[in-house]
Scaffold this active site. Structure first.
Site, PDB file in Angstrom:
ATOM      1  CB  SER A 186      -0.959  -0.004   1.188  1.00 19.45           C
ATOM      2  OG  SER A 186      -0.260  -0.200   2.398  1.00 19.45           O
ATOM      3  CG  HIS A 214      -3.472  -0.701  -2.527  1.00 25.64           C
ATOM      4  ND1 HIS A 214      -3.916   0.598  -2.604  1.00 25.64           N
ATOM      5  CD2 HIS A 214      -3.305  -0.960  -1.210  1.00 25.64           C
ATOM      6  CE1 HIS A 214      -3.993   1.108  -1.394  1.00 25.64           C
ATOM      7  NE2 HIS A 214      -3.627   0.188  -0.525  1.00 25.64           N
ATOM      8  CE  LYS A 243      -7.399   1.183   0.357  1.00 25.86           C
ATOM      9  NZ  LYS A 243      -6.738   0.248   1.257  1.00 25.86           N
TER      10      LYS A 243
HETATM   11  C1  PLP Z   1      -6.938   0.022   2.664  1.00 29.78           C
HETATM   12  C2  PLP Z   1      -6.391  -1.298   2.999  1.00 29.78           C
HETATM   13  C3  PLP Z   1      -7.080  -2.190   3.841  1.00 29.78           C
HETATM   14  C4  PLP Z   1      -8.327  -1.786   4.558  1.00 29.78           C
HETATM   15  O1  PLP Z   1      -9.419  -1.683   3.702  1.00 29.78           O
HETATM   16  P1  PLP Z   1     -10.631  -0.716   4.087  1.00 29.78           P
HETATM   17  O2  PLP Z   1     -11.742  -1.179   3.236  1.00 29.78           O
HETATM   18  O3  PLP Z   1     -10.186   0.675   3.789  1.00 29.78           O
HETATM   19  O4  PLP Z   1     -10.896  -0.904   5.537  1.00 29.78           O
HETATM   20  C5  PLP Z   1      -6.540  -3.449   4.034  1.00 29.78           C
HETATM   21  N1  PLP Z   1      -5.385  -3.816   3.452  1.00 29.78           N
HETATM   22  C6  PLP Z   1      -4.693  -2.981   2.651  1.00 29.78           C
HETATM   23  C7  PLP Z   1      -3.434  -3.446   2.024  1.00 29.78           C
HETATM   24  C8  PLP Z   1      -5.164  -1.691   2.421  1.00 29.78           C
HETATM   25  O5  PLP Z   1      -4.458  -0.847   1.675  1.00 29.78           O
END
Ligand code: PLP
Length: 390
Positions: A186, A214, A243
């Site tokens: 991330s 991602h 995302k």
């Molecule tokens: C953003 C993210 C999460 C959490 O997801 P949300 O839906 O925002 O709670 C988990 N793992 C990774 C690698 C992330 O980037």
């Protein structure tokens, strides 16, 4: 008479903590926007280019996606009222799970209110005190927290180091062993060596869990993620809807048995109120747009490549990566913040990422563009960044 319902007497130690955070240059504040997280956002009446959102496909404000949210709220209400095991289940949840299973190519899917919740609920369901989790040093905080909650033994291997992972597997027997990794990391945007991870999992009879947060919607022939792109099946695939999908929620994909088991044992499913209809309706609509317009993915990756090339051409050192995250390494938190502030003055919002989100000494700007960026938008941002860097 005081109207305060809470007192802070016993919490005076927090003042010292905050002073310490400030002294380290790590104080955070919220940058409030008054618009959707598109390429252009509004803050205090001024327009900015936003290079800091994970709304990769620019679907969060897509008219069909917003209509999906509205339609679902109108039919099912604003809240779902209870856990799905009690009375909060609606047919919309099941439909989204089917669509997600189809996207990533799994037998079954279980929906959670967030990706964070999916990770902190699933790892403890799969591992307990007599088990061991093998975790990449750069894994997301929700994975780390899931490992801690599980009480399992924890072997953190250096980022991407498959030799170290192999040695750790060799010397650490346990009832069950879980290898867990971000697929696209991330904060660095690089990819995990998924083929090698799968080989090691098979060789040592371990379970492989991949966090595709991602990569979903970004990589893979159908946007199903890195495992789909590489053609390697994983045992437990985690994804988020917050995302590229542009809504909110998280999910676990896997076999029928895994999902049926998690319905009993994932506490963030059992004890959490079901995702709100609007977020589910939005995600369903978003998946339709994603399937119909694969060019969004191509555009995202093209714009990201243009950003990399522009910054690289201007003499900045940008790490390689196949996905949509471009880290611009600065080093110390202070200079990273100053760079972000200079950029903001120039009309570009790019978040400075500091410890504890990244290791000390690697504070950075984490740059992201989206499918909604024009080539000119990217060029404008590159110019602003090169100017602000000097
Ligand atoms: C953003 C993210 C999460 C959490 O997801 P949300 O839906 O925002 O709670 C988990 N793992 C990774 C690698 C992330 O980037």
């Amino acid at each position: 008479m005081s109207r305060a319902a809470v007192t802070h007497q016993s919490l005076s130690w927090i003042d010292d903590e905050l002073t310490g955070i400030r002294a380290e240059g790590l104080e955070r504040s919220l940058l409030e926007l008054s618009s959707a997280p598109g390429p252009r956002v509004v803050r205090d009446g001024r327009e900015y280019l936003l290079l800091g959102s994970n709304n990769y496909l620019d679907l969060a404000s897509h008219p069909e996606v917003v209509a999906g949210a509205i339609g679902a709220a109108e039919k099912y209400g604003a809240g779902s009222g209870a856990s799905r095991l009690v009375s909060g289940a609606i047919d919309l949840h099941g439909r989204l799970e089917e669509r997600l299973a189809d996207l990533v190519g799994s037998e079954s899917v279980l929906l959670f209110s967030s990706g964070y919740l999916a990770n902190v609920s699933t790892i403890p369901a799969l591992c307990g005190r007599v088990d061991v989790v093998f975790s990449d040093a750069f894994n997301h905080a929700s994975i780390i927290d899931g490992c801690r909650l599980s009480g399992a033994g924890l072997q953190v291997y250096p980022h991407g180091d498959m030799e170290a992972l192999s040695r750790a597997l060799q010397r650490t027997p346990a009832r069950r062993r879980l290898i867990v990794s971000d697929s696209v990391f991330s904060m660095d945007g690089d990819s995990a060596p998924v083929e090698r991870l799968a080989e090691l999992a098979a060789a040592y009879e371990a379970t492989l869990m991949l966090d595709e947060s991602h990569a979903l919607g970004v990589l893979g022939g159908r946007g199903g993620g890195l495992a789909q792109q590489v053609g390697v099946p994983v045992d437990v695939l985690m994804g988020t809807l917050s995302k590229a999908v542009g809504s909110a929620g998280g999910f676990i994909a896997g076999s029928h048995q895994l999902i049926q088991f998690l319905r009993h044992k994932a506490r963030g499913f059992v004890f959490d109120t079901a995702p709100a209809p609007a977020t589910v309706g939005a995600a369903l609509a978003s998946l339709e747009v994603m399937a119909r317009e694969p060019e969004r993915r191509a555009r995202l990756l093209g714009r990201t490549e243009r950003l990399r090339a522009g910054l690289g051409g201007g003499g900045l050192r940008i790490a390689d990566g196949a996905a949509a995250i471009v880290p611009l390494l600065v080093g110390e938190p202070g200079p990273a913040m100053e760079l972000a502030i200079r950029l903001r003055q120039a009309g570009v919002i790019a978040p400075a990422i500091r410890p504890p989100s990244v290791p000390p000494g690697t504070s950075r700007l984490r740059l992201t563009v989206s499918a909604g960026f024009s080539e000119e938008d990217v060029d404008t941002a590159v110019e602003a960044i090169l100017d602000a860097w000097e």
